[in-house]
Scaffold this motif. Structure first.
Motif, PDB file in Angstrom:
ATOM      1  N   GLN A 166      55.850  81.550  96.781  1.00 40.68           N
ATOM      2  CA  GLN A 166      56.840  82.164  97.660  1.00 40.68           C
ATOM      3  C   GLN A 166      57.509  83.361  97.009  1.00 40.68           C
ATOM      4  O   GLN A 166      57.795  84.356  97.658  1.00 40.68           O
ATOM      5  N   GLU A 167      57.762  83.230  95.708  1.00 41.68           N
ATOM      6  CA  GLU A 167      58.407  84.343  95.012  1.00 41.68           C
ATOM      7  C   GLU A 167      57.556  85.611  95.108  1.00 41.68           C
ATOM      8  O   GLU A 167      58.075  86.700  95.306  1.00 41.68           O
ATOM      9  N   PHE A 168      56.245  85.434  94.990  1.00 42.65           N
ATOM     10  CA  PHE A 168      55.345  86.592  95.014  1.00 42.65           C
ATOM     11  C   PHE A 168      54.551  86.674  96.322  1.00 42.65           C
ATOM     12  O   PHE A 168      53.403  87.109  96.339  1.00 42.65           O
ATOM     13  N   ALA A 169      55.185  86.243  97.374  1.00 44.44           N
ATOM     14  CA  ALA A 169      54.531  86.279  98.680  1.00 44.44           C
ATOM     15  C   ALA A 169      54.129  87.700  99.053  1.00 44.44           C
ATOM     16  O   ALA A 169      54.705  88.679  98.571  1.00 44.44           O
ATOM     17  N   HIS A 170      53.130  87.769  99.884  1.00 42.54           N
ATOM     18  CA  HIS A 170      52.586  89.049 100.317  1.00 42.54           C
ATOM     19  C   HIS A 170      53.592  89.823 101.165  1.00 42.54           C
ATOM     20  O   HIS A 170      54.127  89.289 102.124  1.00 42.54           O
ATOM     21  N   VAL A 171      53.864  91.064 100.805  1.00 38.34           N
ATOM     22  CA  VAL A 171      54.673  91.936 101.652  1.00 38.34           C
ATOM     23  C   VAL A 171      53.745  92.803 102.471  1.00 38.34           C
ATOM     24  O   VAL A 171      52.924  93.533 101.923  1.00 38.34           O
ATOM     25  N   PHE A 172      53.848  92.700 103.779  1.00 35.30           N
ATOM     26  CA  PHE A 172      52.918  93.470 104.589  1.00 35.30           C
ATOM     27  C   PHE A 172      53.331  94.936 104.620  1.00 35.30           C
ATOM     28  O   PHE A 172      54.504  95.274 104.446  1.00 35.30           O
ATOM     29  N   PRO A 173      52.349  95.805 104.798  1.00 35.97           N
ATOM     30  CA  PRO A 173      52.597  97.245 104.787  1.00 35.97           C
ATOM     31  C   PRO A 173      53.644  97.620 105.827  1.00 35.97           C
ATOM     32  O   PRO A 173      53.548  97.215 106.987  1.00 35.97           O
ATOM     33  N   ASP A 174      54.624  98.365 105.425  1.00 39.61           N
ATOM     34  CA  ASP A 174      55.736  98.692 106.317  1.00 39.61           C
ATOM     35  C   ASP A 174      56.202 100.123 106.023  1.00 39.61           C
ATOM     36  O   ASP A 174      57.302 100.354 105.513  1.00 39.61           O
ATOM     37  N   PRO A 175      55.336 101.089 106.341  1.00 37.74           N
ATOM     38  CA  PRO A 175      55.605 102.487 105.984  1.00 37.74           C
ATOM     39  C   PRO A 175      56.883 103.039 106.603  1.00 37.74           C
ATOM     40  O   PRO A 175      57.585 103.840 105.989  1.00 37.74           O
ATOM     41  N   GLU A 176      57.191 102.582 107.812  1.00 38.60           N
ATOM     42  CA  GLU A 176      58.400 103.070 108.487  1.00 38.60           C
ATOM     43  C   GLU A 176      59.652 102.335 107.999  1.00 38.60           C
ATOM     44  O   GLU A 176      60.752 102.601 108.464  1.00 38.60           O
ATOM     45  N   ARG A 177      59.441 101.353 107.108  1.00 36.83           N
ATOM     46  CA  ARG A 177      60.563 100.555 106.592  1.00 36.83           C
ATOM     47  C   ARG A 177      61.324  99.856 107.702  1.00 36.83           C
ATOM     48  O   ARG A 177      62.553  99.719 107.646  1.00 36.83           O
ATOM     49  N   GLU A 178      60.599  99.400 108.700  1.00 38.03           N
ATOM     50  CA  GLU A 178      61.249  98.729 109.820  1.00 38.03           C
ATOM     51  C   GLU A 178      61.845  97.390 109.409  1.00 38.03           C
ATOM     52  O   GLU A 178      62.967  97.058 109.764  1.00 38.03           O
ATOM     53  N   LEU A 179      61.039  96.627 108.649  1.00 37.37           N
ATOM     54  CA  LEU A 179      61.521  95.325 108.190  1.00 37.37           C
ATOM     55  C   LEU A 179      62.779  95.495 107.355  1.00 37.37           C
ATOM     56  O   LEU A 179      63.788  94.830 107.581  1.00 37.37           O
ATOM     57  N   GLU A 180      62.695  96.414 106.422  1.00 33.98           N
ATOM     58  CA  GLU A 180      63.828  96.655 105.532  1.00 33.98           C
ATOM     59  C   GLU A 180      65.102  96.973 106.298  1.00 33.98           C
ATOM     60  O   GLU A 180      66.138  96.333 106.091  1.00 33.98           O
ATOM     61  N   THR A 181      65.007  97.921 107.209  1.00 31.31           N
ATOM     62  CA  THR A 181      66.210  98.348 107.918  1.00 31.31           C
ATOM     63  C   THR A 181      66.739  97.259 108.853  1.00 31.31           C
ATOM     64  O   THR A 181      67.942  97.001 108.895  1.00 31.31           O
ATOM     65  N   SER A 182      65.836  96.597 109.579  1.00 34.39           N
ATOM     66  CA  SER A 182      66.301  95.591 110.536  1.00 34.39           C
ATOM     67  C   SER A 182      66.893  94.384 109.809  1.00 34.39           C
ATOM     68  O   SER A 182      67.907  93.830 110.234  1.00 34.39           O
ATOM     69  N   LEU A 183      66.257  93.999 108.710  1.00 34.88           N
ATOM     70  CA  LEU A 183      66.756  92.848 107.953  1.00 34.88           C
ATOM     71  C   LEU A 183      68.107  93.165 107.321  1.00 34.88           C
ATOM     72  O   LEU A 183      69.065  92.388 107.450  1.00 34.88           O
ATOM     73  N   ALA A 184      68.181  94.308 106.672  1.00 30.92           N
ATOM     74  CA  ALA A 184      69.436  94.718 106.043  1.00 30.92           C
ATOM     75  C   ALA A 184      70.547  94.813 107.082  1.00 30.92           C
ATOM     76  O   ALA A 184      71.678  94.365 106.851  1.00 30.92           O
ATOM     77  N   ALA A 185      70.193  95.369 108.240  1.00 28.56           N
ATOM     78  CA  ALA A 185      71.202  95.548 109.286  1.00 28.56           C
ATOM     79  C   ALA A 185      71.702  94.197 109.801  1.00 28.56           C
ATOM     80  O   ALA A 185      72.918  93.992 109.952  1.00 28.56           O
ATOM     81  N   SER A 186      70.777  93.280 110.068  1.00 26.53           N
ATOM     82  CA  SER A 186      71.202  92.013 110.660  1.00 26.53           C
ATOM     83  C   SER A 186      72.011  91.187 109.661  1.00 26.53           C
ATOM     84  O   SER A 186      72.924  90.460 110.053  1.00 26.53           O
ATOM     85  N   VAL A 187      71.687  91.290 108.392  1.00 26.11           N
ATOM     86  CA  VAL A 187      72.482  90.575 107.386  1.00 26.11           C
ATOM     87  C   VAL A 187      73.848  91.245 107.233  1.00 26.11           C
ATOM     88  O   VAL A 187      74.881  90.580 107.144  1.00 26.11           O
ATOM     89  N   GLU A 188      73.827  92.559 107.220  1.00 26.59           N
ATOM     90  CA  GLU A 188      75.075  93.311 107.065  1.00 26.59           C
ATOM     91  C   GLU A 188      76.018  93.062 108.245  1.00 26.59           C
ATOM     92  O   GLU A 188      77.230  93.010 108.084  1.00 26.59           O
ATOM     93  N   ALA A 189      75.397  92.879 109.424  1.00 27.88           N
ATOM     94  CA  ALA A 189      76.210  92.714 110.633  1.00 27.88           C
ATOM     95  C   ALA A 189      76.480  91.250 110.967  1.00 27.88           C
ATOM     96  O   ALA A 189      77.037  90.936 112.015  1.00 27.88           O
ATOM     97  N   ALA A 190      76.082  90.349 110.072  1.00 25.16           N
ATOM     98  CA  ALA A 190      76.243  88.921 110.356  1.00 25.16           C
ATOM     99  C   ALA A 190      77.715  88.585 110.616  1.00 25.16           C
ATOM    100  O   ALA A 190      78.574  88.854 109.779  1.00 25.16           O
ATOM    101  N   ASP A 191      77.949  87.982 111.748  1.00 26.53           N
ATOM    102  CA  ASP A 191      79.305  87.623 112.154  1.00 26.53           C
ATOM    103  C   ASP A 191      79.884  86.548 111.225  1.00 26.53           C
ATOM    104  O   ASP A 191      79.351  85.438 111.158  1.00 26.53           O
ATOM    105  N   PRO A 192      80.974  86.859 110.536  1.00 27.04           N
ATOM    106  CA  PRO A 192      81.590  85.890 109.605  1.00 27.04           C
ATOM    107  C   PRO A 192      82.043  84.611 110.288  1.00 27.04           C
ATOM    108  O   PRO A 192      82.195  83.582 109.625  1.00 27.04           O
ATOM    109  N   ALA A 193      82.274  84.684 111.593  1.00 26.36           N
ATOM    110  CA  ALA A 193      82.694  83.482 112.310  1.00 26.36           C
ATOM    111  C   ALA A 193      81.518  82.520 112.476  1.00 26.36           C
ATOM    112  O   ALA A 193      81.651  81.318 112.268  1.00 26.36           O
ATOM    113  N   ARG A 194      80.368  83.070 112.823  1.00 25.37           N
ATOM    114  CA  ARG A 194      79.176  82.234 113.016  1.00 25.37           C
ATOM    115  C   ARG A 194      78.469  81.927 111.701  1.00 25.37           C
ATOM    116  O   ARG A 194      77.897  80.849 111.539  1.00 25.37           O
ATOM    117  N   TYR A 195      78.453  82.918 110.797  1.00 25.18           N
ATOM    118  CA  TYR A 195      77.715  82.766 109.538  1.00 25.18           C
ATOM    119  C   TYR A 195      78.636  82.992 108.350  1.00 25.18           C
ATOM    120  O   TYR A 195      78.485  83.970 107.611  1.00 25.18           O
TER     121      TYR A 195
END
Lengths: 245, 245
Positions: free
Chosen positions: A163-192
DNA sequence: ACCTGAACACCGTTCAAGT
DNA sequence: ACCTGAACACCGTTCAAGT
């Protein structure tokens, strides 16, 4: 004339044609090299052949199939996992887990090939199997408990690094990075609440909450806790089994 | 006229053409169905399209890529992993591990897609993450130990099932089966004493020594020992951390 | 014995064209 | 907006042919 022939053999036409003849060992070596350099996404029979300066179909004289080539690659990479003997079975297991992870760290792209696939069975190292079994037997595990403990140890050995070295799929547009970072950054403190409070500690350091794998962001402390916990827990299970008897 | 149109829409030309229009949900459902029925080796965009009676390229209107489709498949399958709340964090973890494994048992071919690939991050269930984090926080893990414990739990959740239901590569000639069985059967009792003594207990019941996966030969007792050990070990690590403080 | 070279049956994905 | 259909750049593998 002879000079000409030698030049042909060295291959000024086929660029990377090796002077050495093909062999299973050479193919496995080229495969490992390719895997390390180009990653899993470019790991193919055809690219291995290209690296060897040879037709793809030439490999089939030396290797039965892609699956079994992978099995040989795995066997070659993990040929030296086995630790020194150790009177303390828990320290021996810890050593085994460390050594396994170190190999995966050195060849991280092999991780997805080992974890989720049974190919590894095609190139079993009986020495490794026996070493684990005899260590657990010395520890006190018997019969059915021995099998269960053995399976726990194998999962402990492979599980974390997989799991530590799991495969990272090609993501040239950095979509995963931005969406993941955004959803964690925007996580509602009340719910999470915990997630929100610890987000900077978690991003790219907690499984599932990352777009980098262990290659760029190792998960060292978790490895320690995981392996220590598993081993301590096995010791405890052993006690319980003894008290039952 | 209208009747004719309806007949056309139901599609007597394209055999399996569904009357319902395409959608992300329909594609994910068809993907899961295909994965369950045909296995990982036949799991392709083109075959999903064929099952839907549609051109392969039609899927790309609803789904950005194969990788992200897989992410959605995983999200759909594990939508209900989360157990009921439980005052005892250890029982809650045990419950989580069980539920995760039950889902993989129901859809075993997904195992290789979850374990070794970071795609899962593309469809993070923040509720699951928060639930694990808050459970571990209630247990007493803090800061860096919390991250380490979280990573241990995620590996504990996925690790065993990933290996238990590892992909078995196509082996029509039964070469793996025969060679593995033979080498275990012929294991020299002098070199491999425990293996030789326990071989009938081990074959197809011990990881690496099998040609069937958990689908045909579940590794139940190992799952119990693995999860119990890990959880008990985590509790012990917690004690140690408390004593340090 | 070992490699070439054509061929087969597949992939995922892009993009222009249709409706 | 949604799907067709051709096309591109790949796969693993078989098998006849060369040397």
């Amino acid at each position: 004339m002879t000079g000409r022939k030698d030049a042909d053999r060295r291959g000024d036409s086929g660029r990377k044609r090796k002077s050495a003849p093909l062999s299973s060992e050479a193919i496995v070596a080229a495969a490992i090299d390719l895997l390390d350099r180009e990653g899993l996404d470019n790991f193919s029979i055809r690219n291995i052949a290209k690296a060897l300066g040879v037709y793809p179909t030439a490999l089939y004289w030396h290797v039965p199939s892609r699956h079994l080539l992978i099995a040989r690659v795995i066997a070659a990479l993990f040929a030296d996992v086995l630790p020194e003997e150790n009177a303390d079975w828990r320290l021996w297991l810890k050593d085994l887990f460390r050594r396994y992870r170190d190999i995966v760290r050195a060849h991280p792209n092999v991780a997805p090939l080992v974890g989720g696939h049974l190919v590894s069975s095609a190139s079993v190292d009986l020495n490794l199997v026996e070493a684990i079994l005899s260590t657990l037997t010395r520890a006190g595990f018997e019969d059915e408990d021995l099998v269960a403990a053995y399976n726990s140890v194998v999962v402990g050995m492979c599980g974390y690094a997989t799991q530590e070295f799991a495969h990272v799929f090609p993501d040239p547009e950095r979509e995963l990075e931005t969406s993941l970072a955004a959803s964690v950054e925007a996580a509602d403190p009340a719910r999470y609440p915990v997630l929100a409070a610890q987000r900077h500690r978690l991003l790219n350091r907690a499984l599932v909450l990352r777009w980098k794998n262990g290659n760029q962001a190792p998960l060292e402390s978790g490895f320690e806790m995981f392996t220590n916990s598993l081993i301590a827990g096995l010791a405890q299970e052993l006690e319980r089994a003894r008290n039952r008897a």
